[in-house]
Structures are given as structure tokens and as C-alpha cells.
Design a protein around this motif. Structure first.
Motif, PDB file in Angstrom:
ATOM      1  N   MET A 124      13.937 -27.234  22.307  1.00 52.74           N
ATOM      2  CA  MET A 124      13.907 -25.989  21.643  1.00 52.74           C
ATOM      3  C   MET A 124      12.776 -25.486  22.141  1.00 52.74           C
ATOM      4  SD  MET A 124      14.464 -24.494  17.917  1.00 52.74           S
ATOM      5  CE  MET A 124      13.491 -23.784  17.124  1.00 52.74           C
ATOM      6  N   THR A 125      12.734 -24.088  22.433  1.00 49.36           N
ATOM      7  CA  THR A 125      11.309 -23.782  22.811  1.00 49.36           C
ATOM      8  C   THR A 125      10.528 -22.961  21.869  1.00 49.36           C
ATOM      9  OG1 THR A 125      12.161 -21.686  23.774  1.00 49.36           O
ATOM     10  CG2 THR A 125      11.608 -23.637  25.313  1.00 49.36           C
ATOM     11  N   GLU A 126       9.256 -22.966  21.646  1.00 53.14           N
ATOM     12  CA  GLU A 126       8.424 -22.222  20.296  1.00 53.14           C
ATOM     13  C   GLU A 126       8.610 -20.869  20.602  1.00 53.14           C
ATOM     14  OE1 GLU A 126       7.736 -23.682  17.657  1.00 53.14           O
ATOM     15  OE2 GLU A 126       8.665 -25.609  18.489  1.00 53.14           O
ATOM     16  N   ARG A 127       8.791 -19.917  19.718  1.00 51.04           N
ATOM     17  CA  ARG A 127       8.695 -18.642  19.613  1.00 51.04           C
ATOM     18  C   ARG A 127       7.297 -18.199  19.420  1.00 51.04           C
ATOM     19  NH1 ARG A 127      11.432 -15.341  15.805  1.00 51.04           N
ATOM     20  NH2 ARG A 127      10.771 -16.692  14.437  1.00 51.04           N
ATOM     21  N   TRP A 128       6.704 -17.443  20.389  1.00 48.81           N
ATOM     22  CA  TRP A 128       5.357 -17.105  20.148  1.00 48.81           C
ATOM     23  C   TRP A 128       5.202 -15.843  19.109  1.00 48.81           C
ATOM     24  CZ3 TRP A 128       1.167 -19.533  22.285  1.00 48.81           C
ATOM     25  CH2 TRP A 128       1.452 -20.257  23.016  1.00 48.81           C
ATOM     26  N   LEU A 129       4.328 -15.627  18.666  1.00 49.71           N
ATOM     27  CA  LEU A 129       4.184 -14.805  17.604  1.00 49.71           C
ATOM     28  C   LEU A 129       4.226 -13.254  18.581  1.00 49.71           C
ATOM     29  CD1 LEU A 129       1.390 -16.177  15.033  1.00 49.71           C
ATOM     30  CD2 LEU A 129       4.063 -16.025  14.977  1.00 49.71           C
ATOM     31  N   ASP A 130       5.080 -12.414  17.936  1.00 50.66           N
ATOM     32  CA  ASP A 130       4.957 -10.994  18.619  1.00 50.66           C
ATOM     33  C   ASP A 130       3.513 -10.398  18.088  1.00 50.66           C
ATOM     34  OD1 ASP A 130       5.339  -9.703  16.177  1.00 50.66           O
ATOM     35  OD2 ASP A 130       7.625  -9.638  16.749  1.00 50.66           O
ATOM     36  N   GLU A 131       3.284  -8.942  18.398  1.00 47.29           N
ATOM     37  CA  GLU A 131       2.233  -8.451  18.024  1.00 47.29           C
ATOM     38  C   GLU A 131       2.178  -8.007  16.744  1.00 47.29           C
ATOM     39  OE1 GLU A 131      -0.068  -3.932  18.657  1.00 47.29           O
ATOM     40  OE2 GLU A 131       1.535  -4.786  20.301  1.00 47.29           O
ATOM     41  N   THR A 132       3.330  -7.888  16.011  1.00 48.51           N
ATOM     42  CA  THR A 132       3.216  -7.613  14.323  1.00 48.51           C
ATOM     43  C   THR A 132       2.737  -8.914  13.588  1.00 48.51           C
ATOM     44  OG1 THR A 132       4.550  -5.499  14.574  1.00 48.51           O
ATOM     45  CG2 THR A 132       4.315  -6.660  12.521  1.00 48.51           C
ATOM     46  N   GLU A 133       3.515  -9.949  14.061  1.00 43.56           N
ATOM     47  CA  GLU A 133       3.403 -11.383  13.521  1.00 43.56           C
ATOM     48  C   GLU A 133       1.995 -11.803  13.703  1.00 43.56           C
ATOM     49  OE1 GLU A 133       8.057 -12.805  14.132  1.00 43.56           O
ATOM     50  OE2 GLU A 133       6.551 -12.919  15.745  1.00 43.56           O
ATOM     51  N   MET A 134       1.573 -11.499  14.915  1.00 36.52           N
ATOM     52  CA  MET A 134      -0.052 -11.997  15.279  1.00 36.52           C
ATOM     53  C   MET A 134      -0.882 -11.294  14.232  1.00 36.52           C
ATOM     54  SD  MET A 134      -1.854 -14.241  16.525  1.00 36.52           S
ATOM     55  CE  MET A 134      -1.482 -14.929  18.025  1.00 36.52           C
ATOM     56  N   ARG A 135      -0.706  -9.825  13.807  1.00 37.69           N
ATOM     57  CA  ARG A 135      -1.725  -9.290  13.455  1.00 37.69           C
ATOM     58  C   ARG A 135      -1.659  -9.693  11.798  1.00 37.69           C
ATOM     59  NH1 ARG A 135      -1.597  -3.785  11.040  1.00 37.69           N
ATOM     60  NH2 ARG A 135       0.759  -3.831  11.306  1.00 37.69           N
ATOM     61  N   ALA A 136      -0.312  -9.952  11.351  1.00 38.84           N
ATOM     62  CA  ALA A 136      -0.307 -10.393   9.833  1.00 38.84           C
ATOM     63  C   ALA A 136      -0.973 -11.740   9.762  1.00 38.84           C
ATOM     64  CB  ALA A 136       1.348 -10.420   9.522  1.00 38.84           C
ATOM     65  N   TRP A 137      -0.485 -12.372  10.557  1.00 36.48           N
ATOM     66  CA  TRP A 137      -1.259 -14.104  10.569  1.00 36.48           C
ATOM     67  C   TRP A 137      -2.881 -13.953  10.610  1.00 36.48           C
ATOM     68  CZ3 TRP A 137      -0.933 -18.457   8.677  1.00 36.48           C
ATOM     69  CH2 TRP A 137      -1.695 -19.367   9.235  1.00 36.48           C
ATOM     70  N   VAL A 138      -3.487 -13.207  11.664  1.00 35.82           N
ATOM     71  CA  VAL A 138      -4.864 -13.153  11.672  1.00 35.82           C
ATOM     72  C   VAL A 138      -5.554 -12.342  10.513  1.00 35.82           C
ATOM     73  CG1 VAL A 138      -6.722 -12.088  13.078  1.00 35.82           C
ATOM     74  CG2 VAL A 138      -4.759 -13.134  14.613  1.00 35.82           C
ATOM     75  N   ALA A 139      -4.699 -11.231  10.080  1.00 34.82           N
ATOM     76  CA  ALA A 139      -5.392 -10.870   8.792  1.00 34.82           C
ATOM     77  C   ALA A 139      -5.223 -11.618   7.615  1.00 34.82           C
ATOM     78  CB  ALA A 139      -4.659  -9.371   8.681  1.00 34.82           C
ATOM     79  N   PHE A 140      -4.060 -12.383   7.620  1.00 36.90           N
ATOM     80  CA  PHE A 140      -4.197 -13.184   6.368  1.00 36.90           C
ATOM     81  C   PHE A 140      -5.456 -14.423   6.475  1.00 36.90           C
ATOM     82  CE2 PHE A 140      -2.807 -17.728   5.053  1.00 36.90           C
ATOM     83  CZ  PHE A 140      -2.687 -17.455   3.758  1.00 36.90           C
ATOM     84  N   LEU A 141      -5.415 -14.917   7.690  1.00 38.48           N
ATOM     85  CA  LEU A 141      -6.725 -15.919   7.959  1.00 38.48           C
ATOM     86  C   LEU A 141      -7.868 -15.355   7.768  1.00 38.48           C
ATOM     87  CD1 LEU A 141      -5.484 -18.073  11.141  1.00 38.48           C
ATOM     88  CD2 LEU A 141      -5.563 -18.896   8.533  1.00 38.48           C
ATOM     89  N   ASP A 142      -8.243 -14.238   8.263  1.00 34.28           N
ATOM     90  CA  ASP A 142      -9.746 -13.368   7.992  1.00 34.28           C
ATOM     91  C   ASP A 142      -9.872 -13.151   6.465  1.00 34.28           C
ATOM     92  OD1 ASP A 142     -10.024 -13.815  10.630  1.00 34.28           O
ATOM     93  OD2 ASP A 142      -9.763 -11.722  11.337  1.00 34.28           O
ATOM     94  N   THR A 143      -9.034 -12.655   6.005  1.00 29.35           N
ATOM     95  CA  THR A 143      -8.956 -12.183   4.448  1.00 29.35           C
ATOM     96  C   THR A 143      -9.308 -13.191   3.765  1.00 29.35           C
ATOM     97  OG1 THR A 143      -7.732 -10.287   4.856  1.00 29.35           O
ATOM     98  CG2 THR A 143      -7.888 -11.142   2.697  1.00 29.35           C
TER      99      THR A 143
END
Length: 154
Positions: free
Chosen positions: A1-20
Motif C-alpha cells: 500500500m502506498t502512503e497518501r500524501w497530505l493534500d493542501e488542506t490537510e497539510m494546512r491543518a496539520w501545520v497549523a495544529f503543530l505551530d499553534t
């Protein structure tokens, strides 16, 4: 199974969570050190003890509640014990069980640090959101927490 990369919205949510998370924890830690001479993990530990019946908890239960390793919790309790904010007691009926108990000095330290802590949390998260956003945030993070706990994440 290949990993699904985060799309733009998912990445934005992830980075916002980490930074916050990182920025808020850094600000909280700074405030707690200035107002109470405590670290954020120590403040959380004191808070859990203050809310527990009899202001005491078994060390194993406290580690689980704080999502801390037993050795990490032992270190924090030792530091708080040296400062007179916590004491350890044997757990009646279990020779291996140890209780962490909040002392009067620990309760006073918590009361000194709490107003500033609440101010930082409110100014930098809670008061920035309306009630619906808060409810959504609480529901979302609770769902992730439940999943992590159920799948062995503590």
C-alpha cells in the motif's frame, strides 16, 4: 500500500495544529516559570492532583492521565517533592502502590500560577474562537485523543 500524501488542506491543518501547539505551550511554559516557578508538565501534574479525590492519585494512574512515562512522572514528582509541593505516600493495601499527594504548598503554588495560566490560555486560544468553534475543536481533538488512547497511544 502506498502512503497518501497530505493534500493542501490537510497539510494546512496539520501545520497549523503543530505551530499553534508549540507556540501556545512555549507561551504557557514561560508564564508558569515567571509566575509560579513551574514547568507546564509540573503545573498539569499539580492540577490533576488538585482535582483528584483527597488531592491524591496513584502514580500509575497519574502517569496515564498525564500521558507520561512512569520514569518521566517519577522525575517530575521528585522535583516537586524537593520543592515541598508534592509528597509520596504508600497506598494502603498494596505494597507496591505509591500515591502522589498535593501539599498545602503545592496548592498555594497552583493558586499563584493559575490566574496567569488562564489569562494566557484565554488570550491565545479560547477567546479567539466563538462557542461553535470551541465545541468543534473540543469534539475534534477528543475524537483524536480517544483514537490514540484506544490504539495504544497511552
Amino acid at each position: 500500500m502506498t502512503e497518501r500524501w497530505l493534500d493542501e488542506t490537510e497539510m494546512r491543518a496539520w501545520v497549523a495544529f503543530l505551530d499553534t501547539s508549540n507556540l501556545l505551550l512555549r507561551r504557557i511554559d514561560q508564564q508558569l516559570r515567571e509566575d509560579g516557578g513551574l514547568t507546564q508538565p509540573q503545573y498539569e501534574l499539580l492540577t490533576r492532583l488538585a482535582e483528584a479525590p483527597g488531592q491524591r492519585m496513584r502514580m500509575a494512574e497519574l502517569a496515564l492521565a498525564l500521558v507520561a512515562s512512569r520514569s518521566g512522572l517519577t522525575y517530575q514528582v521528585s522535583q516537586l517533592e524537593k520543592a515541598g509541593l508534592v509528597r509520596r505516600e504508600a497506598y494502603t493495601g498494596d505494597d507496591r502502590g505509591i500515591l502522589a499527594v498535593l501539599t498545602e504548598q503545592g496548592e498555594q503554588a497552583l493558586h499563584r500560577a493559575a490566574p496567569g495560566h488562564l489569562r494566557v490560555v484565554r488570550e491565545n486560544l479560547i477567546d479567539l474562537l466563538d462557542r461553535d468553534q470551541l465545541a468543534t475543536l473540543a469534539d475534534t481533538l477528543s475524537r483524536a485523543r480517544a483514537h490514540l488512547r484506544a490504539t495504544g497511544g497511552a
